[in-house]
Design a protein around this motif. Structure first.
Motif, PDB file in Angstrom:
ATOM      1  N   PRO A 123       5.351  -6.284 -10.302  1.00  0.00           N
ATOM      2  CA  PRO A 123       5.941  -7.422 -11.020  1.00  0.00           C
ATOM      3  C   PRO A 123       6.721  -7.008 -12.261  1.00  0.00           C
ATOM      4  O   PRO A 123       7.500  -7.788 -12.802  1.00  0.00           O
TER       5      PRO A 123
ATOM      6  N   HIS B 172      -4.854   2.191  -4.880  1.00  0.00           N
ATOM      7  CA  HIS B 172      -3.759   2.508  -3.956  1.00  0.00           C
ATOM      8  C   HIS B 172      -4.088   3.645  -2.992  1.00  0.00           C
ATOM      9  O   HIS B 172      -3.257   3.966  -2.134  1.00  0.00           O
TER      10      HIS B 172
ATOM     11  N   GLU C 297       7.327   2.001  -1.905  1.00  0.00           N
ATOM     12  CA  GLU C 297       6.714   0.762  -1.414  1.00  0.00           C
ATOM     13  C   GLU C 297       5.780   0.150  -2.458  1.00  0.00           C
ATOM     14  O   GLU C 297       5.575  -1.071  -2.491  1.00  0.00           O
ATOM     15  N   ILE C 298       5.212   0.972  -3.327  1.00  0.00           N
ATOM     16  CA  ILE C 298       4.355   0.450  -4.402  1.00  0.00           C
ATOM     17  C   ILE C 298       5.219  -0.143  -5.516  1.00  0.00           C
ATOM     18  O   ILE C 298       4.950  -1.240  -6.023  1.00  0.00           O
TER      19      ILE C 298
ATOM     20  N   ALA D 268       8.139  -1.368  -5.220  1.00  0.00           N
ATOM     21  CA  ALA D 268       8.794  -2.584  -4.726  1.00  0.00           C
ATOM     22  C   ALA D 268       7.929  -3.825  -4.926  1.00  0.00           C
ATOM     23  O   ALA D 268       8.451  -4.944  -5.052  1.00  0.00           O
ATOM     24  N   ARG D 269       6.615  -3.660  -4.971  1.00  0.00           N
ATOM     25  CA  ARG D 269       5.708  -4.797  -5.147  1.00  0.00           C
ATOM     26  C   ARG D 269       5.351  -5.036  -6.606  1.00  0.00           C
ATOM     27  O   ARG D 269       4.636  -5.992  -6.928  1.00  0.00           O
TER      28      ARG D 269
ATOM     29  N   CYS E 249       1.393  -0.833 -11.238  1.00  0.00           N
ATOM     30  CA  CYS E 249       2.240  -1.764 -10.488  1.00  0.00           C
ATOM     31  C   CYS E 249       1.458  -2.974  -9.990  1.00  0.00           C
ATOM     32  O   CYS E 249       1.725  -3.508  -8.906  1.00  0.00           O
TER      33      CYS E 249
END
Length: 261
Positions: free
Chosen positions: A23, A176, A17-18, A20-21, A227
């Motif tokens: 850039p 995070h 999930e990290i 996926a975000r 990330c």
């Protein structure tokens, strides 16, 4: 030992999930930054890793450099090299290495791929080296076995004492809430190699250079690894200062070596 290594290394994965975000890929390395390190090593060749390779290398001998990058661990030996066999999965890194090898007059054989996947197509050499590679290797026993099998005289490893991304651990928790692992370490690499029957010698020193020369460099690198977008660099810098992470302490490097049987 190898299964413990694999399990410890797997815990360094970044949650989906990290990622996926993110850039940009947190795993990419800059060929230009690696090339700068190689040029510094060429200008000032020093340290126990080069010394341990050089003392086992006959005049005009060959070196197998696995995970060669742009050649920082092998090209400084240009005056003694009869052939450099460079293995790496990055075409961009190998292009930087090739351009420098050509300028230095070092005969070079390029093999693109991951080790030990490409071991069968790779010739043996007098000395095999893998510098700052092992923390990317889940199957360490197979990696070292093939490395040893391709070295007629000596195997040399260079690595940080802890995972090279350990310096980011406070920032991972800050941004995070993610607590990063403490292992594996260089001591685990030694244990795996000894379990394979090698008599491992070691030498330690502080890294010859600081990781970053400016806070801006830290911010740019940390954003990618964490990330985060580059627009958060100032926030990352502020957190690093608040967490007493600046200046980033120099890593402790290990040089490990053993003789081929």
């Amino acid at each position: 030992m190898d299964e413990q290594w694999r399990a410890d290394l797997a815990r360094w994965g970044i949650p989906d999930e990290i990622v996926a975000r993110a850039p940009a890929s947190p795993w990419e390395h800059s060929p230009a930054r690696f090339a700068e390190r190689t040029d510094r090593a060429l200008a000032d060749p020093e340290g126990p890793t080069l010394a341990r390779v050089a003392e086992a290398l006959p005049a005009g001998g060959s070196v197998l450099d696995v995970g060669a990058g742009t050649g920082a661990a092998s090209l400084p030996l240009a005056g003694s090299l009869g052939e450099l066999i460079a293995v790496d999965s990055s075409a961009a890194m190998l292009a930087e290495l090739t351009s420098r090898a050509d300028r230095l007059g070092v005969p070079t054989r390029i093999i693109r791929g991951r080790w030990p996947d490409v071991a069968a197509e790779t010739p043996a050499a007098d000395v095999a080296i893998a510098a700052h590679v092992v923390y990317n290797v889940p199957d360490l026993a197979a990696f070292l076995t093939e490395l040893s099998g391709h070295a007629r005289r000596r195997v040399v490893l260079e690595l940080t004492e802890r995972h090279p991304m350990s310096w980011l651990n406070p920032l991972w928790e800050h941004f995070h809430g993610l607590v990063r692992p403490e292992r594996p370490t260089a001591h685990d690499v030694i244990a795996v190699a000894e379990a394979l029957g090698h008599e491992v010698h070691q030498e330690r020193r502080l890294a010859p250079l600081t990781r970053f020369t400016t806070l801006e460099e830290l911010g740019e690198s940390a954003c990618r690894r964490l990330c985060l977008g580059r627009d958060r660099a100032e926030e990352v810098i502020a957190a690093a200062v608040e967490l007493d992470m600046w200046p980033v302490p120099r890593d402790r490097w290990f040089t490990l070596w053993w003789e081929s049987e």
